[in-house]
Each structure stands twice: as structure tokens, then as C-alpha cells.
Design an enzyme around this catalytic site. Structure first.
Site, mmCIF file in Angstrom:
data_model
loop_
_atom_site.group_PDB
_atom_site.id
_atom_site.type_symbol
_atom_site.label_atom_id
_atom_site.label_comp_id
_atom_site.label_asym_id
_atom_site.label_seq_id
_atom_site.Cartn_x
_atom_site.Cartn_y
_atom_site.Cartn_z
ATOM 1 C CB THR A 73 78.368 -33.617 -89.065
ATOM 2 O OG1 THR A 73 79.397 -33.600 -89.916
ATOM 3 C CG2 THR A 73 77.877 -32.214 -88.695
ATOM 4 C CG ASP A 74 76.551 -38.629 -86.963
ATOM 5 O OD1 ASP A 74 75.989 -38.129 -88.157
ATOM 6 O OD2 ASP A 74 75.770 -38.975 -86.081
ATOM 7 N N GLY A 75 78.645 -39.645 -89.556
ATOM 8 C CA GLY A 75 78.499 -40.135 -90.720
ATOM 9 C C GLY A 75 76.844 -39.614 -91.397
ATOM 10 C CB ILE A 109 72.962 -35.879 -87.003
ATOM 11 C CG1 ILE A 109 72.042 -36.051 -87.902
ATOM 12 C CG2 ILE A 109 72.626 -35.507 -85.528
ATOM 13 C CD1 ILE A 109 70.764 -37.185 -87.581
#
Length: 145
Positions: free
Chosen positions: A27-29, A32
Site C-alpha cells: 500500500t501507499d501513504g 491504497i
């Protein structure tokens, strides 16, 4: 007649399902799944599909064949999130020759998250396009005859 063709064509393909759990590292920041990870999931599902039909990719490599991606396409519909259980549906709709095209759909339950397609070319270990090995074709032809 068209309906009958669609029914028959559905039987002449290779299909597989691979279930994965979204890892936090994917996931990203924003929480997501980072878009590039879908290609990794496609790769995992494609390798598992080949294993499941009895044509392991590792065997192809040991025999001097490679299947590099020559084209990739993804359409994102909904986000995947950490800890989701997803299913990658993998389909080969046409009998492979020098090229293989694989379709993908990624779902969380009944929710469609993404669709995609990759194209691969059989090449020799020297990098030249080649026909797939006969035993590979024997395996896949069972699905298209």
C-alpha cells in the site's frame, strides 16, 4: 448462432483463480494498493495458472525458453486496501503460438477492482523469437480442441 458460438468459445480457454492477501507493504501513504503491484499480482497468477495446467514456467526456463512481457495494460476500477482478500482471475482465450495473451480481473468478493492484459513472446535464451516447445503445446491444446 452467435449465442451458440459464445457458449462454445467459453469452453475453449484456460482459466485459473489465485487468491491473495494484500500486504501492508503493497500500500501507499493513502492506504491504497500502489498501482504497480497489480502487475506483480498478474505475474503470480499467471505462473500459478501455468503450474496448475501442468506447464510450469520454471520447466520452460530450464529448457531454454523465456516468456517476457511485451505489452501490459491495466484499468483500475476500485481501490484494493491493506488486508483485503482478493482473487485474480486469469484467462488465456486463444491457443498460444509464438505469442500468448493473458486477461486478468482482480476482485474483492464480487467487487471488480481492476482488469488487465499482458502479452508475452516465446524467446530463446539467446533472445530470439521461437515457437513454444512441443510438450507445452500438447498441454495447452487440450484446452482448445
Amino acid at each position: 448462432m452467435l449465442r451458440l458460438c459464445r457458449l462454445l468459445c467459453h469452453w475453449f480457454m484456460i482459466e485459473s483463480k489465485t487468491t491473495l492477501r494484500v500486504r501492508y507493504a503493497e500500500t501507499d501513504g493513502m492506504g491504497i494498493v500502489y498501482h504497480g503491484n497489480y502487475l506483480t499480482w498478474f505475474d503470480v497468477a499467471r505462473i500459478e495458472m501455468l503450474d496448475n495446467i501442468g506447464a510450469p514456467y520454471r520447466t520452460l526456463e530450464l529448457e531454454g525458453y523465456q516468456l517476457p512481457v511485451i505489452e501490459a495494460q491495466i484499468s483500475y476500477k476500485r481501490p484494493a486496501m491493506f488486508d483485503d482478500r482478493i482473487t485474480v482471475h486469469t484467462t488465456i482465450r486463444e491457443c498460444p503460438a509464438v505469442r500468448i495473451e493473458v486477461d486478468y480481473s482482480v476482485q474483492r468478493g464480487e467487487v471488480l477492482l481492476a482488469t488487465g492484459k499482458t502479452s508475452h513472446a516465446f524467446i530463446s535464451s539467446e533472445g530470439y523469437p521461437v515457437k513454444p516447445p512441443p510438450h507445452f503445446m500438447d498441454v495447452v491444446r487440450k484446452y482448445f480442441s
